[in-house]
Scaffold this active site. Structure first.
Site, PDB file in Angstrom:
ATOM      1  N   GLU A 224      40.294  38.520  35.997  1.00  0.00           N
ATOM      2  CA  GLU A 224      38.720  38.308  35.512  1.00  0.00           C
ATOM      3  C   GLU A 224      37.836  40.068  35.541  1.00  0.00           C
ATOM      4  O   GLU A 224      37.156  40.274  35.018  1.00  0.00           O
ATOM      5  CB  GLU A 224      38.024  37.776  36.957  1.00  0.00           C
TER       6      GLU A 224
ATOM      7  N   ASP B  99      45.126  37.057  31.068  1.00  0.00           N
ATOM      8  CA  ASP B  99      46.380  37.080  31.691  1.00  0.00           C
ATOM      9  C   ASP B  99      47.146  37.713  31.629  1.00  0.00           C
ATOM     10  O   ASP B  99      47.727  37.997  32.593  1.00  0.00           O
ATOM     11  CB  ASP B  99      47.249  35.509  30.870  1.00  0.00           C
TER      12      ASP B  99
HETATM   13 ZN   LIG Z   1      39.551  34.503  31.015  1.00  0.00          ZN
END
Ligand SMILES: [Zn+2]
Length: 458
Positions: free
Chosen positions: A296, A360
């Site tokens: 995030e 990621d």
């Molecule tokens: Zn995301």
């Protein structure tokens, strides 16, 4: 039905693709209310604004994300006969109400949207559908009860500690990045310092007292609830931004980054296995929820988020050279994911999923660093024969276990900006230097990538 599908297909053809819509600058077009008529001369905007109510006089302009679409839609509407438009809107009403009508409607709706498009063979039990419907109408009041029963203060405290360590790892990494010059690095630090974390549940709960719920009127409840939500949005016009607002309910297993408020938000429900286990050791939790937190935060620096500054303004704070360096890395990432094929004949869309893939890859890299910080110089303990580094990557892989039917997978790779779980797990690991060390991965192994082919952003 054929008429409606033909009309919807025409509407789809004049819209921008999901990849085009990822560009926040291209999709930000200020148009004054009185100029809307120039985009759609045959459409009666005044009637529309009068009908929704509460807008007139409160706004001078709107943001049109697809100006070319409005122009083309105007033409399409003008040449579409009333015999097409009427059933089209009737169908929309029916389609939206179908899950709440009698059995035949419910089943016909499921046959199309569950079976044909999703490959699902069986409808979810009635009580689960009931929970979903109640949640979408009364998400926060349910969330309040959920938090009281399932979110202990200790979980919040551990999460705050994790977020702190992840932010520290980013802060240290920014100073060491070789592809980012000093000017951009300084701006990145300024943005990082302005991140707002929100954990668990909102400081103040929404007021639902104006929503009328009747025990014997399901469709009416759904319609009133929709109207209530729209009214709530319109009532914000002309008022200051509510920075306490949440875009997800506490009982949602998910998290998000909002570039306009530069905030990272973690609902209470993501703090359970496989993302967070109070009984697991730190390594596993850093590999799972730690990497989610890192994910995030990274959205603030991905190809979209990097276009907003620390105050949430759409403003370029990058030097041209660093833009180029960043783009070189992201192009490589696009190519990597374009090659993944979850179903024969179908490939992942590397451009559509770019922001999530950056997040990621960055999130896991930073989680690894944050775990090292948490050890404070001590070696990681070996547990059940696994080193700390091995357990961290296992935690990551375990968080992305999933099962998807073929039809649902095809729909997912066409519409979802996230890569399928298999590639979120393995596609990311291949780029992590720590993964090669932890498992002694060598040339010839299935997940091996030559060092020059690994994309390392953070
Ligand atoms: Zn995301």
């Amino acid at each position: 039905a054929k008429t409606i599908v033909a009309f919807e297909t025409k509407i789809a053809e004049i819209q921008w693709s999901k990849v085009e819509l990822r560009d926040p600058i291209k999709a930000y077009n200020k148009v004054s209310i009185d100029k809307l008529g120039e985009l759609m001369p045959t459409y009666d905007w005044n009637a529309y604004i009068d009908a929704i109510g509460g807008v007139k006089g409160k706004v001078d302009y709107v943001i049109v994300s697809q100006p070319t679409y409005l122009k083309a839609l105007d033409k399409l509407l003008a040449e579409t006969p009333m015999e097409t438009l009427k059933p089209y809107f009737e169908w929309h009403l029916l389609h939206n109400a179908a899950p709440y009508l009698s059995k035949q409607f419910v089943e016909t709706n499921f046959d199309m949207y569950g079976k044909v498009l999703g490959g699902v063979t069986e409808m979810r039990p009635r009580w689960k559908r009931g929970v979903t419907a109640t949640e979408s109408a009364l998400g926060e009041p349910i969330g309040k009860v959920y938090v009281e029963q399932h979110f202990p203060a200790a979980s919040k405290a551990r999460m705050e500690e994790l977020v702190k360590n992840l932010l520290t790892a980013y802060k240290q990494s920014i100073d060491k990045l070789t592809w980012m010059g000093p000017e951009t690095r300084k701006a990145a630090q300024a943005k990082l310092a302005k991140f707002t974390p929100k954990i668990g549940y909102p400081n103040k709960w929404r007021d639902y007292s104006k929503l009328e719920v009747k025990r014997d009127d399901l469709v009416g409840n759904v319609l009133r609830s929709n109207a209530f939500l729209v009214r709530r949005e319109l009532d914000k016009l002309g008022k200051p931004i509510d920075r306490d607002e949440w875009g997800m309910t506490p009982q949602t297993v998910n998290a998000y980054y909002n570039p306009e408020l530069n905030e990272i938000v973690f609902p209470a429900a993501i703090l359970q296995p496989p993302f967070f286990d109070p009984n697991a050791d730190d390594a596993v939790n850093y590999g799972a929820i730690g990497a989610v937190i890192g994910h995030e935060i990274s959205h603030g620096f991905d190809d979209q988020g990097a276009q907003y500054d620390g105050d949430g303004n759409l403003r370029d704070w990058w030097t041209a050279r660093d833009h180029k360096n960043f783009e070189k890395k992201t192009k490589q990432l696009v190519a990597q994911y374009n090659a993944f094929s979850p179903v024969p004949g179908y490939k992942v869309n590397g451009e559509l999923t770019l922001g999530e893939n950056i997040a990621d890859n960055s999130g896991l890299a930073i989680a690894y660093k944050a775990y090292k910080i948490s050890l404070k110089g001590k070696p990681a303990p070996v547990i059940d024969g696994y080193t700390g580094e091995q357990r961290l990557y296992q935690g990551w892989a375990q968080a992305w276990r999933a099962k998807t039917r073929e039809a649902a997978m095809i729909r997912q790779i066409t519409t979802d900006p996230h890569s399928p779980e298999e590639f979120r797990a393995n596609g990311t690991l291949r780029n992590q230097p720590g993964f090669y060390d932890a498992f002694k991965v060598k040339p010839g192994d299935k997940m091996y990538l030559a060092p020059k082919d690994r994309v390392i952003i953070w």
